[in-house]
Design a protein around this motif. Structure first.
Motif, mmCIF file in Angstrom:
data_model
loop_
_atom_site.group_PDB
_atom_site.id
_atom_site.type_symbol
_atom_site.label_atom_id
_atom_site.label_comp_id
_atom_site.label_asym_id
_atom_site.label_seq_id
_atom_site.Cartn_x
_atom_site.Cartn_y
_atom_site.Cartn_z
ATOM 1 N N ILE A 1 94.408 35.057 14.187
ATOM 2 C CA ILE A 1 93.712 35.869 13.189
ATOM 3 C C ILE A 1 92.388 35.236 12.778
ATOM 4 O O ILE A 1 91.366 35.921 12.665
ATOM 5 N N PHE A 2 92.376 33.925 12.589
ATOM 6 C CA PHE A 2 91.215 33.279 11.974
ATOM 7 C C PHE A 2 90.355 32.468 12.952
ATOM 8 O O PHE A 2 89.302 31.978 12.561
ATOM 9 N N TRP A 3 90.806 32.296 14.205
ATOM 10 C CA TRP A 3 90.042 31.465 15.141
ATOM 11 C C TRP A 3 89.834 32.251 16.431
ATOM 12 O O TRP A 3 90.772 32.453 17.196
ATOM 13 N N LYS A 4 88.592 32.671 16.675
ATOM 14 C CA LYS A 4 88.341 33.524 17.834
ATOM 15 C C LYS A 4 88.445 32.765 19.150
ATOM 16 O O LYS A 4 88.557 33.376 20.218
ATOM 17 N N ARG A 5 88.445 31.421 19.111
ATOM 18 C CA ARG A 5 88.553 30.631 20.349
ATOM 19 C C ARG A 5 90.003 30.506 20.836
ATOM 20 O O ARG A 5 90.255 30.011 21.937
ATOM 21 N N MET A 6 90.950 30.985 20.046
ATOM 22 C CA MET A 6 92.365 30.924 20.432
ATOM 23 C C MET A 6 92.593 31.757 21.690
ATOM 24 O O MET A 6 92.151 32.907 21.784
ATOM 25 N N THR A 7 93.297 31.168 22.674
ATOM 26 C CA THR A 7 93.488 31.843 23.959
ATOM 27 C C THR A 7 94.955 32.211 24.176
ATOM 28 O O THR A 7 95.848 31.737 23.474
ATOM 29 N N ARG A 8 95.159 33.040 25.186
ATOM 30 C CA ARG A 8 96.518 33.441 25.547
ATOM 31 C C ARG A 8 97.355 32.232 25.952
ATOM 32 O O ARG A 8 98.497 32.071 25.530
ATOM 33 N N ALA A 9 96.776 31.345 26.759
ATOM 34 C CA ALA A 9 97.508 30.144 27.181
ATOM 35 C C ALA A 9 97.850 29.275 25.972
ATOM 36 O O ALA A 9 98.937 28.687 25.901
ATOM 37 N N GLY A 10 96.914 29.175 25.022
ATOM 38 C CA GLY A 10 97.189 28.406 23.820
ATOM 39 C C GLY A 10 98.324 28.994 23.010
ATOM 40 O O GLY A 10 99.164 28.266 22.464
#
Length: 768
Positions: free
Chosen positions: A682-691
């Motif tokens: 929600i708050f971090w656009k760098r979050m990825t599917r793998a993460g």
């Protein structure tokens, strides 16, 4: 698009989260140093039991007011039509409340004129269950939007009531006050509890309001795993989320059905297992036929039953003891009296005599365990020798039969003897402690930070376990799928924010009263039962002692007088027996039982619906949204719900661990599985599917692994011989390790992998 208000509100988020942290973890960490009193309450006790809850309400209310003012939304319904709809709801709701009160009065009058108790119980149980069933039948639907999210038109205040009923499970209604009775402020050094439940189950709503609910509602989803599909794309995030939802919800629903069986068997006299099946029918009628639409309005009616059932007995006890029916304002004066009586019991010769007998019994069982095979053989031979002597001396039949019964009750083999004697050794060892092993009511933590090395270590472990349990309950609240789905039913984001505030207000009505009930019942026991001759004990004690898990007492030192150490009060008794303790009419006892039943059923409704939807919508169909598949999804959800309900009923019939323990474990699972990936997404656009995948698997794996290594039942099942506690943290708080592991893994893997494309995620990047 979702997330668009994040930048504008981050200062507000920071201030309110800091306030939440200070009034939860801050006051708990320094509780031992918060000396002085607040009116008649010890300051630390008042801040933890009441002050923090009021601050939590202020946080969610302020956030809703400010955020809604900053980001007004266009109402999706015709204002005139929706206004007429809400006016109709108000009339029906107030009509129901008035009708329920009149029904209670009529039953009370009929009882006074001689209506048998069995009829009172049968009528009340039948009427309430029929009411829930009627709502389920009239709200039946096969429309996906109605089945999954009640058409997204539930006003915030009614959704708040439904959420409160969904939230206040059997653990809250039946066991919370009892847990506070037995555990006091914080529980023992190794077993946390007490006010950690009150803080955890209310403070978590601050996280729901600030970090989760509005953002999920803005995405127009059906289930929580839907979020992982929309935000991260692909199959694995959603599949992991779906199976995690099944895992934590199944653990939770087993606890609710256990409570249903306990209450139904008490109310109707049927067997425990039959009680589970009877009440399960009521659950299925609501959730099976009408989905979220039926469940919502059933839960609104159940909330009224629950809150009346809790407030009436505690208000009456408060009036009896203090002259003030407002228990949360009055019970502080009883805390000081309880502390004085605890100190008197600690030096009482009679109490010390009972404790010494328990210590001697514990030593005898310890001696037997040193050589189980030899001890069992010698005990069996001794009883046989006594039988021969009795037979030769023509002893009375009663004495012979008693000896034969003792011989027959001996364990059949060495393993059975070891298990039984170990249990008896532990029980007697616990009873040989001061206050029968119960923690003093107002003591913040076990041990002494200024005492010996062992006392300092005990204090650190006790405080760490309290903080860990509170953390898991709070974070788990922000991740439980059946709770978050409730906010999908509001007309929009603004109503979702208001609904969280209303939810916490309605919940706090009970959570402010639960500590009061624990204190008032403990005062009643200490002041009016202890010291009484056994033949003068009230009739309700004999009635409830039929189940030794709820109440047991015996004249251990044979002086004919009840000592505090001779009385064992089960946690589930405190609420269920409160009308009997206060001398209220039997109709109030029935209301309390019906309230506990409503609490368990309302939560079971939401949990089973969550499991069925996760299996059908998120695992089998994976969100295919064409109209032909929508009907099939709904039908498969109903079928999955039925199968899971039967499986949960079977598990509950095995009488697993205590309700509070089972429920608390599900919070650790939900917090570790969902919250790190969800909040980062929600708050971090760098979050990825793998993460997200790595974080969910790492967090859930750590939590489950810690539980397997340390839960006694699971440890025995998997063949592990010893506990492997980290920093002394109990397995019920395993999420305190799983959440940070999941968080760190999600961040690390996201930084090491390429960002997902907007097409992969099905939406533009979040603006957080």
């Amino acid at each position: 698009m979702p997330f668009k208000t994040t930048q504008r509100n981050w200062h507000l988020h920071a201030v309110l989260l800091a306030l939440w942290f200070v009034f939860s973890f801050g006051i708990v960490f320094f509780a031992r140093d918060l000396s002085g009193t607040f009116f008649s309450w010890p300051l630390a006790y008042w801040l933890t039991a009441q002050g923090a809850l009021l601050v939590f309400i202020a946080i969610v209310v302020v956030f809703a007011l400010v955020a809604n003012r900053r980001s007004p939304e266009v109402f999706q319904f015709d204002s005139v039509e929706y206004g007429s709809y809400t006016a109709s709801l108000r009339r029906r709701f107030f009509g129901f409340v008035v009708g329920l009160l009149l029904f209670l009065v009529a039953l009370g009058v009929a009882e006074q004129y001689g209506l048998p108790k069995a009829w009172v119980a049968g009528i009340f149980l039948s009427v309430t269950l029929v009411l829930y069933a009627v709502i389920g039948v009239f709200a039946r639907t096969a429309d996906a939007n109605e089945y999954y999210v009640a058409g997204r038109r539930i006003p915030g205040v009614y959704n708040g009531m439904a959420t409160a009923a969904d939230w206040m499970s059997a653990a809250s209604f039946i066991s919370l006050a009892g847990g506070l009775y037995t555990q006091g402020f914080s529980g023992s050094g190794s077993q946390p509890g007490g006010l950690a439940y009150v803080l955890g189950w209310t403070g978590g709503f601050c996280l729901v309001a600030l970090l989760v609910a509005p953002y999920l509602r803005s995405m127009n989803l059906y289930t929580v795993p839907d979020y992982f599909r929309v935000r991260f794309g692909g199959h694995w995030p959603r599949r992991i989320a779906a199976w995690s939802a099944v895992l934590c919800s199944f653990t939770y629903v087993v606890a609710q059905l256990y409570g249903v069986g306990l209450i139904t068997s008490r109310l109707t006299g049927v067997h425990f297992e039959i009680g589970i099946l009877l009440a399960l029918g009521g659950v299925l009628v609501c959730s099976f036929l009408g989905g979220m639409r039926a469940v919502t309005w059933t839960q609104v009616t159940q909330y009224v039953v629950v809150i009346l059932a809790f407030l009436i007995p505690v208000s009456w006890l408060s009036y009896q003891q203090t002259g003030n029916p407002l228990a949360p304002l009055a019970y502080g004066q009883q805390l000081g009296k309880i502390t004085q009586m605890e100190q008197a019991f600690a030096v009482s010769p009679q109490e010390q005599e009972v404790i010494a007998i328990y210590a001697q019994r514990a030593e005898e069982f310890k001696h037997k365990l040193a050589d189980v095979e030899s001890s069992l053989a010698s005990e069996r031979e001794e009883l046989r020798r006594q039988l021969r002597i009795l037979g030769d001396s023509k002893a009375p039949d009663a004495q012979v039969q008693a000896t034969r019964k003792a011989l027959a009750s001996l364990p059949k083999d060495v393993n059975a003897a070891r298990e039984l004697w170990t249990k008896n050794w532990l029980e007697n060892t616990e009873k040989a402690k001061a206050l029968g092993g119960m923690a003093p009511q107002t003591r913040p933590f076990a041990g002494d930070p200024e005492g010996s090395a062992s006392e300092q270590a005990e204090f650190s472990t006790s405080r760490a376990n309290f903080l860990a349990l509170m953390f898991c309950l709070m974070v788990g609240t922000a991740g439980l799928p059946h709770l978050l789905t409730r906010y999908y039913t509001t007309p929009g984001v603004a109503q979702a924010r208001r609904s969280v505030a209303w939810s916490l207000i309605f919940i706090t009505l009970l959570y402010l009263s639960a500590p009061a009930l624990a204190v008032l019942v403990k005062y009643e026991v200490m002041a009016n039962l202890v010291g009484q001759p056994f033949d003068a004990l009230p009739a309700w004690m004999l009635q409830w002692s039929r189940d030794p898990n709820l109440l047991s007492f015996s004249d251990v030192n044979a002086d004919g007088v009840l000592q505090f150490a001779e009385l064992r009060v089960g946690a589930d008794l405190v609420m269920l027996a409160s009308p009997d303790i206060g001398g209220l009419p039997y109709v109030v006892s029935v209301l309390v039982a019906a309230g506990g039943l409503a609490a368990a059923l309302s939560t079971a409704d939401g949990l089973l619906l969550t499991i069925g939807n996760a299996l059908a919508h998120d695992v089998y169909f994976e969100g295919n949204s064409n109209k032909a598949e929508a009907m099939r999804r709904v039908m498969l959800s109903k079928f999955a719900l039925l199968v899971v309900a039967l499986m949960a009923a079977y598990a509950a019939a095995q009488r697993p661990a205590g309700i509070l323990y089972l429920v608390s474990a599900s919070f650790s699972l939900a917090g570790a599985a969902f919250v790190p990936a969800m909040v980062l997404g929600i708050f971090w656009k760098r979050m990825t599917r793998a993460g997200a995948v790595a974080g969910m698997l790492a967090g859930l794996g750590t939590t489950v692994g810690y539980m397997v290594l340390n839960f006694p039942v699971l440890r025995q099942w998997f063949g592990f011989s010893e506990e492997h506690l980290w920093f002394g943290i109990q397995p019920v708080s395993a999420g305190v390790f799983g959440v940070p592991v999941g968080l760190m893994m999600a961040i690390l893997v996201s930084l090491l992998t390429s960002p997902d494309s907007a097409e992969d995620r099905n939406l533009s990047p979040p603006l957080g």
